[in-house]
Design a protein around this motif. Structure first.
Motif, PDB file in Angstrom:
ATOM      1  N   PHE A 152       5.565   5.949   0.003  1.00 20.73           N
ATOM      2  CA  PHE A 152       6.926   6.312  -0.384  1.00 20.73           C
ATOM      3  C   PHE A 152       6.933   6.698  -1.861  1.00 20.73           C
ATOM      4  O   PHE A 152       6.381   5.982  -2.701  1.00 20.73           O
ATOM      5  CB  PHE A 152       7.895   5.143  -0.173  1.00 20.73           C
ATOM      6  N   ILE A 153       7.572   7.824  -2.178  1.00 17.67           N
ATOM      7  CA  ILE A 153       7.681   8.281  -3.557  1.00 17.67           C
ATOM      8  C   ILE A 153       9.151   8.323  -3.967  1.00 17.67           C
ATOM      9  O   ILE A 153      10.042   8.035  -3.164  1.00 17.67           O
ATOM     10  CB  ILE A 153       7.021   9.669  -3.741  1.00 17.67           C
ATOM     11  N   ASP A 154       9.399   8.688  -5.219  1.00 17.54           N
ATOM     12  CA  ASP A 154      10.741   8.871  -5.779  1.00 17.54           C
ATOM     13  C   ASP A 154      11.584   7.601  -5.672  1.00 17.54           C
ATOM     14  O   ASP A 154      12.525   7.512  -4.887  1.00 17.54           O
ATOM     15  CB  ASP A 154      11.453  10.048  -5.111  1.00 17.54           C
ATOM     16  N   TRP A 155      11.273   6.649  -6.522  1.00 21.75           N
ATOM     17  CA  TRP A 155      11.931   5.338  -6.528  1.00 21.75           C
ATOM     18  C   TRP A 155      13.069   5.250  -7.538  1.00 21.75           C
ATOM     19  O   TRP A 155      13.585   4.166  -7.800  1.00 21.75           O
ATOM     20  CB  TRP A 155      10.882   4.258  -6.826  1.00 21.75           C
ATOM     21  N   GLU A 201       0.797  -1.222   0.000  1.00 25.03           N
ATOM     22  CA  GLU A 201       0.000   0.000   0.000  1.00 25.03           C
ATOM     23  C   GLU A 201       0.832   1.275   0.000  1.00 25.03           C
ATOM     24  O   GLU A 201       0.280   2.372  -0.163  1.00 25.03           O
ATOM     25  CB  GLU A 201      -0.914   0.015   1.229  1.00 25.03           C
ATOM     26  N   ALA A 202       2.153   1.187   0.164  1.00 22.15           N
ATOM     27  CA  ALA A 202       2.965   2.384   0.369  1.00 22.15           C
ATOM     28  C   ALA A 202       3.829   2.734  -0.832  1.00 22.15           C
ATOM     29  O   ALA A 202       4.903   3.309  -0.686  1.00 22.15           O
ATOM     30  CB  ALA A 202       3.830   2.207   1.611  1.00 22.15           C
ATOM     31  N   ALA A 203       3.380   2.392  -2.037  1.00 20.35           N
ATOM     32  CA  ALA A 203       4.090   2.759  -3.263  1.00 20.35           C
ATOM     33  C   ALA A 203       3.077   3.206  -4.306  1.00 20.35           C
ATOM     34  O   ALA A 203       1.977   2.667  -4.382  1.00 20.35           O
ATOM     35  CB  ALA A 203       4.901   1.574  -3.796  1.00 20.35           C
ATOM     36  N   HIS A 237      16.506   3.074  -1.197  1.00 18.44           N
ATOM     37  CA  HIS A 237      17.767   3.827  -1.145  1.00 18.44           C
ATOM     38  C   HIS A 237      17.589   5.320  -0.896  1.00 18.44           C
ATOM     39  O   HIS A 237      18.581   6.049  -0.930  1.00 18.44           O
ATOM     40  CB  HIS A 237      18.615   3.616  -2.403  1.00 18.44           C
ATOM     41  N   ASP A 238      16.378   5.791  -0.651  1.00 24.91           N
ATOM     42  CA  ASP A 238      16.196   7.207  -0.303  1.00 24.91           C
ATOM     43  C   ASP A 238      14.966   7.355   0.586  1.00 24.91           C
ATOM     44  O   ASP A 238      14.112   8.218   0.362  1.00 24.91           O
ATOM     45  CB  ASP A 238      16.061   8.057  -1.563  1.00 24.91           C
ATOM     46  N   LEU A 239      14.895   6.502   1.603  1.00 26.59           N
ATOM     47  CA  LEU A 239      13.750   6.525   2.513  1.00 26.59           C
ATOM     48  C   LEU A 239      13.941   7.649   3.534  1.00 26.59           C
ATOM     49  O   LEU A 239      14.364   7.439   4.673  1.00 26.59           O
ATOM     50  CB  LEU A 239      13.615   5.171   3.226  1.00 26.59           C
ATOM     51  N   GLY A 240      13.647   8.857   3.100  1.00 29.41           N
ATOM     52  CA  GLY A 240      13.734  10.021   3.969  1.00 29.41           C
ATOM     53  C   GLY A 240      12.382  10.687   4.109  1.00 29.41           C
ATOM     54  O   GLY A 240      11.448  10.411   3.341  1.00 29.41           O
TER      55      GLY A 240
END
Length: 268
Positions: free
Chosen positions: A147-150, A54-56, A129-132
């Protein structure tokens, strides 16, 4: 308007990212430049969607102008919200754990072409690799987290990805309180369900990720490689260098908290 194609008059520029250029919203979609890693990212997001993660955002393919097309996710990025509570850090850890468990089942990932900025220690799974906080959209109406920007996803380690998230969400920043950090880092690890070996690995994994980001910026400034040279010029290395020093100094405190039989962790 054809929402899958979009015209110039329909585009709304989206701001806030440091790496991707020309990111726009077209109706219920986001359009981004196509890169060499886009086919791999598309395979990853499709894999996650098919398994109910659910988080993508949904991957919608390539538009008529050759750009990536993804689902637009409404909400506010977490860097514009108050710091997470301990309970929210547990939720975050569980969300990252489910992501990792699902990407471990992506059979083709070693053969795909990725664009990972900081070289991982090894390739256990596919990581974000960018979980901020800048890449977590929170919708207050639905309580959804996405989470965005994959674009920099690719092979990496579980604790490297979790460690990078710890830097931004705990956060593990210069001027923090190592004791308070310990409680919050423990909550993130507990939410993830870290085993003993992972708990022992996590502090060094944080250091590897933070040091790696600083090195990437410094090397970008030396070689002119973009976008790292630009980010260095904007002062980003001034954060990541001291952050690496902070993590190195205090990781023994966090290791003790992570491996203690029990730790009193409030929900605030």
């Amino acid at each position: 308007m054809d929402d899958t194609q979009g015209g110039m008059d329909d585009e709304e520029a989206l701001h806030g990212g440091n790496v991707s250029d020309e990111v726009v919203r077209v109706g219920r979609t986001v359009r981004k430049p196509w890169t060499r890693a886009s086919p791999a990212v598309g395979a990853l997001l499709t894999h996650l969607c098919e398994r109910g993660y659910e988080a993508a955002p949904a991957w919608l393919g390539r538009d008529g102008r050759g750009r990536q097309c993804l689902e637009y996710v409404p909400g506010t990025t977490a860097d514009r919200l108050p710091p997470m509570t301990v309970a929210e850090l547990r939720r975050l850890g569980a969300l990252i754990r489910r992501l990792h468990d699902l990407t471990a089942d992506l059979p083709s990932f070693p053969a795909l072409e990725w664009d990972v900025a900081v070289a991982p220690r090894r390739g256990e799974i596919v990581c974000h690799h960018d979980l901020g906080p800048w890449n977590l959209v929170r919708d207050t109406d639905s309580a959804a987290w996405t989470f965005i920007d994959w674009d920099n996803a690719g092979p990496g380690t579980r604790m490297g990805d979790l460690g990078y998230a710890a830097h931004g969400f705990v956060p593990l920043h210069p001027g923090g309180s190592p004791a308070r950090d310990a409680v919050r880092l423990r909550a993130l690890a507990d939410g993830y369900g870290c085993d003993d070996a992972q708990r022992r690995e996590l502090p060094d994994a944080v250091l590897h990720e933070v040091r790696g980001m600083h090195g990437l910026l410094v090397e970008g400034a030396r070689t002119g490689r973009q976008p790292w040279a630009r980010l260095h010029a904007e002062g980003h290395a001034d954060h990541w260098g001291p952050a690496a020093d902070y993590v190195k100094r205090h990781r023994h405190v966090w290791l003790a908290a992570l491996t203690a039989p029990s730790l009193s962790v409030p929900d605030a």
